[in-house]
Design a protein around this motif. Structure first.
Motif, mmCIF file in Angstrom:
data_model
loop_
_atom_site.group_PDB
_atom_site.id
_atom_site.type_symbol
_atom_site.label_atom_id
_atom_site.label_comp_id
_atom_site.label_asym_id
_atom_site.label_seq_id
_atom_site.Cartn_x
_atom_site.Cartn_y
_atom_site.Cartn_z
ATOM 1 N N ASP A 165 0.823 -1.549 0.281
ATOM 2 C CA ASP A 165 0.222 0.191 -0.125
ATOM 3 C C ASP A 165 0.894 0.723 0.116
ATOM 4 O OD1 ASP A 165 0.304 -0.858 2.717
ATOM 5 O OD2 ASP A 165 -0.887 0.654 3.607
ATOM 6 N N LEU A 166 1.510 1.170 0.876
ATOM 7 C CA LEU A 166 2.546 2.277 1.001
ATOM 8 C C LEU A 166 3.586 2.952 -0.098
ATOM 9 C CD1 LEU A 166 4.994 1.324 4.065
ATOM 10 C CD2 LEU A 166 3.070 3.140 3.715
ATOM 11 N N ALA A 167 3.545 1.224 -1.154
ATOM 12 C CA ALA A 167 4.566 1.491 -2.894
ATOM 13 C C ALA A 167 3.408 2.365 -3.398
ATOM 14 C CB ALA A 167 5.374 -0.081 -3.642
ATOM 15 N N THR A 168 2.153 1.639 -3.458
ATOM 16 C CA THR A 168 1.043 2.108 -4.502
ATOM 17 C C THR A 168 1.031 3.368 -3.866
ATOM 18 O OG1 THR A 168 0.138 0.615 -4.336
ATOM 19 C CG2 THR A 168 -1.075 1.578 -4.838
ATOM 20 N N HIS A 169 0.665 4.241 -3.299
ATOM 21 C CA HIS A 169 0.587 5.208 -2.959
ATOM 22 C C HIS A 169 1.484 6.208 -3.566
ATOM 23 C CE1 HIS A 169 -2.732 6.679 -0.375
ATOM 24 N NE2 HIS A 169 -2.587 6.321 0.583
ATOM 25 N N ALA A 170 2.867 6.138 -3.323
ATOM 26 C CA ALA A 170 4.032 6.791 -3.937
ATOM 27 C C ALA A 170 4.071 6.610 -5.406
ATOM 28 C CB ALA A 170 4.982 6.103 -3.497
ATOM 29 N N LEU A 171 4.042 5.762 -6.126
ATOM 30 C CA LEU A 171 3.030 5.573 -7.384
ATOM 31 C C LEU A 171 2.060 6.227 -8.299
ATOM 32 C CD1 LEU A 171 4.151 2.340 -7.985
ATOM 33 C CD2 LEU A 171 6.075 3.618 -7.847
ATOM 34 N N SER A 172 1.416 5.899 -7.112
ATOM 35 C CA SER A 172 -0.362 6.860 -7.171
ATOM 36 C C SER A 172 0.468 8.520 -7.589
ATOM 37 C CB SER A 172 -1.367 6.380 -6.937
ATOM 38 O OG SER A 172 -1.765 5.016 -6.814
ATOM 39 N N ALA A 173 0.831 8.455 -7.372
ATOM 40 C CA ALA A 173 1.530 9.767 -6.359
ATOM 41 C C ALA A 173 2.214 10.611 -7.401
ATOM 42 C CB ALA A 173 1.856 10.434 -5.105
ATOM 43 N N GLY A 174 3.125 9.556 -8.194
ATOM 44 C CA GLY A 174 3.579 10.580 -9.086
ATOM 45 C C GLY A 174 5.084 10.178 -8.863
ATOM 46 N N ALA A 175 5.104 9.400 -8.473
ATOM 47 C CA ALA A 175 6.808 8.425 -7.907
ATOM 48 C C ALA A 175 6.693 7.348 -9.077
ATOM 49 C CB ALA A 175 6.968 7.918 -6.879
ATOM 50 N N SER A 176 7.835 7.272 -9.542
ATOM 51 C CA SER A 176 8.889 6.307 -10.862
ATOM 52 C C SER A 176 8.944 5.188 -9.958
ATOM 53 C CB SER A 176 9.514 6.755 -11.286
ATOM 54 O OG SER A 176 9.358 7.796 -12.092
ATOM 55 N N ALA A 177 9.499 4.916 -8.535
ATOM 56 C CA ALA A 177 10.319 3.756 -7.884
ATOM 57 C C ALA A 177 9.697 4.359 -6.289
ATOM 58 C CB ALA A 177 11.762 4.037 -8.512
ATOM 59 N N TYR A 178 9.757 3.251 -6.139
ATOM 60 C CA TYR A 178 9.725 2.815 -5.010
ATOM 61 C C TYR A 178 10.506 1.912 -3.722
ATOM 62 C CZ TYR A 178 7.305 1.750 -0.111
ATOM 63 O OH TYR A 178 7.520 1.184 1.150
ATOM 64 N N VAL A 179 11.254 2.634 -2.948
ATOM 65 C CA VAL A 179 12.384 1.612 -2.514
ATOM 66 C C VAL A 179 11.690 1.651 -0.579
ATOM 67 C CG1 VAL A 179 14.103 1.590 -4.116
ATOM 68 C CG2 VAL A 179 13.933 3.109 -1.987
ATOM 69 N N SER A 180 12.099 0.659 0.526
ATOM 70 C CA SER A 180 12.554 1.169 1.735
ATOM 71 C C SER A 180 13.144 1.169 2.080
ATOM 72 C CB SER A 180 11.086 -0.178 2.083
ATOM 73 O OG SER A 180 11.924 -1.502 1.872
ATOM 74 N N ARG A 181 13.630 1.604 3.829
ATOM 75 C CA ARG A 181 14.276 1.587 4.695
ATOM 76 C C ARG A 181 15.006 0.145 4.177
ATOM 77 N NH1 ARG A 181 14.926 6.026 7.822
ATOM 78 N NH2 ARG A 181 16.172 5.808 9.212
ATOM 79 N N GLY A 182 14.832 -0.718 3.721
ATOM 80 C CA GLY A 182 15.734 -1.885 4.181
ATOM 81 C C GLY A 182 16.371 -2.455 2.884
#
Length: 206
Positions: A95-112
């Motif tokens: 859900d965090l990745a989906t939120h970010a991509l929906s907002a306009g990000a091209s990529a999503y990475v986590s702190r790990g």
């Protein structure tokens, strides 16, 4: 130096900024900022940035501004449509990745995320290609929940309690609790509210 892409790292925590810089500085000209609002202003007013790695944690420790991560991504995208944007979130959750991509990000990475995946994410964003942290679970589908589990999740989304769900479905409260526990496990949700949020975003419920 001028031939290298310019990467803006937006992160309030110095150690995190240092870690990102150490991973990327051989291939990018790195600039660091602590404020999302100031980063948006820089891109809007000055430009000359190729890719941004922006922290999107909801309450980042030490964050000097009130702009949330999704708003920052939208404003960055509006300010420079060709900008590569890597959202840097707390956890490897769909859900965090989906939120970010929906907002306009091209990529999503986590702190790990490891160094190689971070580099891959930045490279993908630079080319306007999508990249999602490999640790993020695959997109949910209706097959991940049984019909009864979806019924219970829908009742929870509608504000129903365990007792209400048990009465509605004519099962014991213990059965509802067992189903709820299995729902949380299958959706990798932290709690009921998180499960409902995932269910809505993944169209498991209405």
């Amino acid at each position: 130096m001028g031939e290298m892409p310019r990467c803006l790292v937006v992160e309030p925590q110095p150690l995190v900024r240092l870690g990102i810089r150490r991973v990327l500085d051989r291939g990018y000209e790195i600039e660091e900022m602590t404020s999302r609002e100031e980063a948006v202003e820089l891109v809007r007013d000055v430009g000359d940035v190729d890719v941004v790695v922006v922290d999107i944690r909801s309450q980042a420790s030490g964050s000097p501004d009130g702009m949330n991560g999704s708003d920052a991504i939208r404003e960055l995208r509006r300010a420079e449509p060709s900008l590569g944007i890597v959202a840097h979130g707390d956890r490897a959750e769909r859900d965090l990745a989906t939120h970010a991509l929906s907002a306009g990000a091209s990529a999503y990475v986590s702190r790990g995320t490891g160094p190689e995946d971070l580099r891959s994410a930045v490279e993908a964003a630079l080319e306007q290609e999508r990249f999602v942290d490999p640790a993020v679970p695959p997109r949910a589908d209706r097959g991940r929940l049984t019909r009864r589990q979806r019924q219970i999740l829908q009742l929870l989304a509608d504000g129903g309690s365990t007792t209400v769900a048990a009465e509605e479905l004519q099962v014991s409260e213990e059965t509802v609790r067992t189903h709820t526990k299995n729902i949380l496990a299958r959706l990798e949700a932290r709690n009921r509210a998180h499960a409902v949020a995932i269910g809505l975003r993944e169209s498991l419920i209405e």
